[in-house]
Structures are given as C-alpha cells and as structure tokens.
Design a protein around this motif. Structure first.
Motif, PDB file in Angstrom:
ATOM      1  N   THR A   1      12.189  10.292  -2.818  1.00 39.13           N
ATOM      2  CA  THR A   1      13.484   9.090  -3.308  1.00 39.13           C
ATOM      3  C   THR A   1      13.366   8.519  -1.527  1.00 39.13           C
ATOM      4  O   THR A   1      13.970   7.171  -1.415  1.00 39.13           O
ATOM      5  CB  THR A   1      14.012   8.532  -4.097  1.00 39.13           C
TER       6      THR A   1
ATOM      7  N   PRO B   1       2.306  11.811  -9.270  1.00 38.45           N
ATOM      8  CA  PRO B   1       2.947  10.431  -9.870  1.00 38.45           C
ATOM      9  C   PRO B   1       3.920   9.492  -8.959  1.00 38.45           C
ATOM     10  O   PRO B   1       4.582   8.531  -9.049  1.00 38.45           O
ATOM     11  CB  PRO B   1       3.216  11.340 -11.586  1.00 38.45           C
ATOM     12  N   ILE B   2       5.173  10.558  -8.628  1.00 39.61           N
ATOM     13  CA  ILE B   2       6.205  10.236  -7.805  1.00 39.61           C
ATOM     14  C   ILE B   2       5.954   8.840  -6.631  1.00 39.61           C
ATOM     15  O   ILE B   2       5.922   8.446  -5.889  1.00 39.61           O
ATOM     16  CB  ILE B   2       7.028  11.160  -7.618  1.00 39.61           C
TER      17      ILE B   2
ATOM     18  N   LYS C   1       2.568   7.829  -6.150  1.00 37.52           N
ATOM     19  CA  LYS C   1       1.987   7.205  -5.803  1.00 37.52           C
ATOM     20  C   LYS C   1       2.718   6.329  -6.803  1.00 37.52           C
ATOM     21  O   LYS C   1       2.156   4.499  -6.024  1.00 37.52           O
ATOM     22  CB  LYS C   1       0.517   8.281  -7.663  1.00 37.52           C
ATOM     23  N   LYS C   2       3.614   6.148  -7.241  1.00 39.62           N
ATOM     24  CA  LYS C   2       4.197   4.756  -7.483  1.00 39.62           C
ATOM     25  C   LYS C   2       5.053   4.012  -6.160  1.00 39.62           C
ATOM     26  O   LYS C   2       4.991   3.412  -6.082  1.00 39.62           O
ATOM     27  CB  LYS C   2       6.166   5.523  -8.148  1.00 39.62           C
TER      28      LYS C   2
ATOM     29  N   GLN D   1       2.710   2.894  -4.140  1.00 42.42           N
ATOM     30  CA  GLN D   1       2.521   1.275  -5.016  1.00 42.42           C
ATOM     31  C   GLN D   1       3.022   0.142  -4.833  1.00 42.42           C
ATOM     32  O   GLN D   1       3.153  -0.722  -4.262  1.00 42.42           O
ATOM     33  CB  GLN D   1       2.163   1.413  -6.531  1.00 42.42           C
ATOM     34  N   LYS D   2       4.371   0.553  -4.428  1.00 46.07           N
ATOM     35  CA  LYS D   2       5.148  -0.054  -3.830  1.00 46.07           C
ATOM     36  C   LYS D   2       5.434  -1.040  -2.689  1.00 46.07           C
ATOM     37  O   LYS D   2       5.245  -2.061  -2.553  1.00 46.07           O
ATOM     38  CB  LYS D   2       6.365   0.671  -4.227  1.00 46.07           C
TER      39      LYS D   2
END
Length: 398
Positions: free
Chosen positions: A2, A221-222, A224-225, A228-229
C-alpha cells in the motif's frame, strides 16, 4: 504494497509497456488479440509493482548502519549507488530488451495458434547473436507440433539475451534432444513460462516475486487491485492535456471552466514553479443541483479552489466558500487584481490566524498565498504564527 511509490511504479510500467508495443505492437478494438494485448499490459503493471516494491525494500535496508543507527544521507546515498545502478540502469535495460523479445514471441505464438491447421509445426531458429551462448544449441533446428508439451518447457526467449526465433512450418517433426530433460538447460527464473499463452512477459518465478508462486498468490490480489486503480487513473488522464509551460505537472481537463482557464493556468504555473514536487490538475467544470461549482483544482490528490481576492478582507469569504465546495486546500490568489501592488501583510496574517477552527479540525489542510508570481504554503503548524507569515510575505516580495 500500500506504500508503493506511484511515481516510480508508473515509470517502470511505462517502460515495460513500451517494450510490449515494440514487440507485440499496439492493437485496436477490432484486432483479435486486443484483449490479450491489454492483459499483457496489465501483467506488466503487476511486474512493475513487484519491481518497485523490491527496489524500495533494497534501498530501505541500507538506512541503518551495523549498530542500528540511522546513516547520514551522504553515507546512505553512497551505499545505495550500486542498488540504484542495478535497478534503474543495468537490470532495467536487460528487462526492457527481454520484454521486447518475449512480446514479439507472444505475437508470433498467437499467430501460430491461428494458423496451425495449415502450418502445424514450429521450427526453432538458430540465434542471430554474433557470439551465441551454448544454452540453446541442442534445440536449433528442432521441429515439433504447435501443441507439443516441449514448448511448455523450452522456447526461444527463456534465457536472458536470447536471440533465437521460432517459425511455423509444415516440415516433418524431429526428435526432442536429450538435453531437454537436463537441469543444465532449464529456463532462467522468471522466463520459464510461455508468454504467448499466459500473457506474462515475466513469470512468478522471477526474483522480484520473492519466494515464488506462494508469495505471488498471497500478494497478487493486493497488487492487482493497486494496478487496477492505476489503470482507472490513466483512463481519467486521457481527458487531460499537459500545460504548454508547466508540462505534466500541470494538467488541464478538456472541459475545464473556460471563463477562468487562463487564471487557473497562471496560478497553477506559479505553484508548480515554487513547489517542485507539486502536481496539479485543473478539473472539469461542473455545477451541482444547488448551483455550486466544483473545486477547480486537484493538488497532489487533494481538492482545492482558488479565491481571487481584491484585498486581504476577502480571505475569510475565500475559506468559507472553499469549505462549502468540499476543499482541503485554499489558494488565496492576489495576482488577479493586485499584481505588482502592495498587500497589507499584517492583515493577511491576522485573517489567516482567524481560521484556527479550519486548520485545527483538519478541514483545511493547506493554504497557499499567491502574489507577484510567487507562492508559499501555510498549514496547521504555522497558521497562527503571524510573524512568520509576515516574514514569508516579505521574502516573497509581497
């Protein structure tokens, strides 16, 4: 993940996407490989995110000395020179060239699959390198069906710097060389997949993915999120154009308010010139159902609006209307009406100090004073320091 540096990530992602466009070629909606092309670019984003994460970790690991004390900046900069050289020069150049090669192989493979009814076999073409390595010598001239499992284990592009090729043919098949089963001829980590099938120019065995597939599965998953953002953000950016003076640090929406566009560009240029790390967008012009217009700016991700006051007395109203628009940043722009004219510095400092509730509550995070082509920032830390504000006004020639 993040806390990944978005600027660095986007630089890496652009480089890998450029390699994809060079090797695979850009595809339009009508092209049968359009979805595959987009998947390649998306997976480039995943790889770029892991590279950025690795780079940041490698740099951060050098912050402390052997005794656990923070190094001086000069010492840290010296200790990380090799890391920077590898990540942003040597490795990146190799990754780019390899990505071009594997993107080209991906395009060829898609074509091979479509034409296999006519040309059912593939021939491994000898390298074009002036000084070829020995890794692929046993495979030169090998001919096997398009669907043969051997292509899952060995193919051109599965070694760094490989310049071998593949071509479709109707020639008869040949034997698979014995070396195909030898660990000596295994593909390099990160290049052990067929990018023409899974749209990954680099596989999950690459060192950037740390411990391999399990780590990739856990973090994917983290990542790819996050990617995507970034994709959605890039779609939005297509509606913006770079300012002719400030460049990419000042972006103008194609439907920005025409009536205030020149003033918004002028103030925006002043701000980015005075704050080297600042990025500004002049937003789309919209009014809500109550007739209130949306904030004109986005500054480093926060909503902002410029109040072009005619005197220091307009500061209070400027803060009030900015809050009503949902802004976190207020720009007090004196240059619209008071360019090259004196401003009452003491009154400016006093009226900024009156906004204690706005700063203390966090409703307003920053205020920028713009005058005579210069700007300075006021925050919760200094809004009530009138002497400091007056001094800043003096330094800025206000």
């Amino acid at each position: 993940m993040t806390e990944i540096d978005e600027g660095l990530f986007n630089e890496f992602w652009d480089i890998y996407n450029d390699a994809t466009d060079k090797g695979f070629e850009s595809r339009q909606h009508s092209d049968p490989d359009f979805d595959f092309y987009n998947e390649l670019r998306r997976n480039n984003g995943v790889f770029a995110a892991f590279k950025t994460h690795r780079f940041q970790n490698d740099m951060a690991a050098q912050l402390l000395d052997r005794d656990g004390k923070l190094k001086s900046f000069a010492q840290w900069e010296d200790d990380t020179q090799d890391i920077r050289d590898h990540h942003v020069k040597h490795w990146l150049e190799t990754e780019y060239n390899t990505a071009v090669k594997r993107a080209h192989i991906s395009a060829d493979w898609r074509q091979f699959e479509r034409e296999k009814d006519i040309l059912p076999n593939l021939e491994w073409v000898k390298t074009t390198a002036i000084t070829p390595g020995k890794d692929h010598v046993p495979f030169w001239g090998m001919i096997r069906p398009v669907g043969d499992p051997v292509w899952n284990e060995h193919r051109p592009g599965d070694r760094w710097g490989c310049k071998c090729g593949l071509r479709s043919t109707d020639k008869p098949v040949t034997q698979v060389p014995e070396e195909a089963n030898s660990p000596v001829y295994k593909p390099a980590p990160g290049l052990d997949n067929n990018p023409g099938k899974d749209a990954m120019l680099y596989s999950f065995s690459h060192p950037y993915f740390a411990l391999g597939y399990m780590t990739y599965k856990k973090l994917s998953p983290i990542v790819k999120k996050f990617v995507q953002k970034q994709i959605e953000e890039r779609k939005k950016l297509k509606e913006f154009k770079r300012d002719k003076v400030a460049g990419k640090r000042l972006l103008i929406h194609e439907r920005a308010d025409i009536s205030e566009l020149e003033d918004n560009k002028r103030a925006g240029r002043t701000l980015v010139e005075n704050f080297p790390k600042m990025k500004i967008r002049v937003r789309e012009h919209i009014r809500n159902e109550d007739g209130i217009k949306n904030p004109e700016y986005e500054i480093n991700g926060l909503l902002a609006d410029a109040k072009r006051v005619e005197s220091s007395k307009g500061i209070t109203a400027g803060f009030v209307t900015a809050k009503g628009q949902g802004c976190s940043i207020v720009i007090i722009d004196f240059d619209k009406h008071l360019l090259d004219k004196e401003v009452n510095r003491i009154d400016v400092a006093r009226r900024i100090g009156w906004r204690s509730g706005d700063f203390e509550s966090g409703t307003i995070k920053e205020c920028y004073i713009v005058h005579n082509g210069k700007a300075f920032r006021i925050t919760k830390k200094n809004y009530d320091n009138r002497a400091w504000i007056v001094e800043q006004l003096k330094k800025s020639g206000m």
